[in-house]
Design an enzyme around this catalytic site. Sequence first.
Site, PDB file in Angstrom:
ATOM      1  N   SER A  50      -4.304  53.589  41.737  1.00  0.00           N
ATOM      2  CA  SER A  50      -3.711  51.995  41.555  1.00  0.00           C
ATOM      3  C   SER A  50      -2.052  52.032  41.136  1.00  0.00           C
ATOM      4  CB  SER A  50      -4.662  51.325  40.733  1.00  0.00           C
ATOM      5  OG  SER A  50      -4.258  49.948  41.061  1.00  0.00           O
ATOM      6  N   ASP A 103     -11.580  47.114  49.403  1.00  0.00           N
ATOM      7  CA  ASP A 103     -10.658  46.865  48.448  1.00  0.00           C
ATOM      8  C   ASP A 103      -9.914  45.693  48.631  1.00  0.00           C
ATOM      9  OD1 ASP A 103      -8.561  47.013  46.406  1.00  0.00           O
ATOM     10  OD2 ASP A 103      -8.175  49.189  46.921  1.00  0.00           O
ATOM     11  N   HIS A 134     -11.863  49.230  45.045  1.00  0.00           N
ATOM     12  CA  HIS A 134     -10.645  49.735  44.750  1.00  0.00           C
ATOM     13  C   HIS A 134     -10.939  50.923  43.686  1.00  0.00           C
ATOM     14  CE1 HIS A 134      -6.471  49.177  43.604  1.00  0.00           C
ATOM     15  NE2 HIS A 134      -6.715  49.331  42.438  1.00  0.00           N
TER      16      HIS A 134
END
Length: 271
Positions: free
Chosen positions: A89, A214, A242
């Site tokens: 991320s 996601d 995610h």
Amino acid sequence: MVENNTNVRLESLSQGSGKELVFIHGWGMNSAVFTEFLPYFENQFRITRICLPGFGTNANTLPSEYTLEQLADAVAPALPDDAVVVGWSLGGLVAQQLALHHSERVAGLVTLASTPYFVADKCWPGIAPEVLAMFRQQLARDYDKTLDRFLAIQAMGSATAKQDVKTIRQQVKTLPNPSVEALEAGLQLLQSVDLRADIGRISQPTLRLYGRLDSLVPTSGIDRIHELQPSADTVVMPHAAHAPFISHPTQTADIISNFVHNLARIDKRCS
């Protein structure tokens, strides 16, 4: 007391032996989020976990300016030589910056549920700007509730969403809470950093790993990212969201391990 300086020295934690593999966490998290994932690499690699400035073990250390450039400059000295850097991320933005501007320290790049640009616009799928703005407003009132909401969005769509959130929450809470400054600045980075014009210059072998479910890094943007960096390997995990390393740790570890082992075989042939 938070220490602000330009010569940030970060604490890191290493274990094992073999090819160097470095993990960088996402926003609101810390390196403990990988605790249950790392045993899947046991006896294969030497693993280093680094908490970003303002988070976890480095919660009390911040650069003078919380920019992507300064984050990468702070992380770079903590990288072992010839390391494959895995960024999840927001950590993926840092990892991409390291590959671009500290290339001598990075032998390979893996991004987990990451992108060169997180915000949605007319021609780019991503996070709606009003969602990030909402998190910034909520953060000022209650960090814990904001983190819970962010975790819920990350796990959304996963068949094990509730357990994924619980696992992440438990792991992250084993280290100190992040500084408010780092949380606010981290959200600003998610809103503002745009590496789309740069990732084509990444010279290291790259693996981009996505979850089809996601909602923060939509699969509708994957082809666009591949167009910008066509040399990168792209893998989409069909049932992950995610946090694929939480919901599907065995599969995620196998994909990363195969990528790193292939790099090692290429290194041997070229030496």
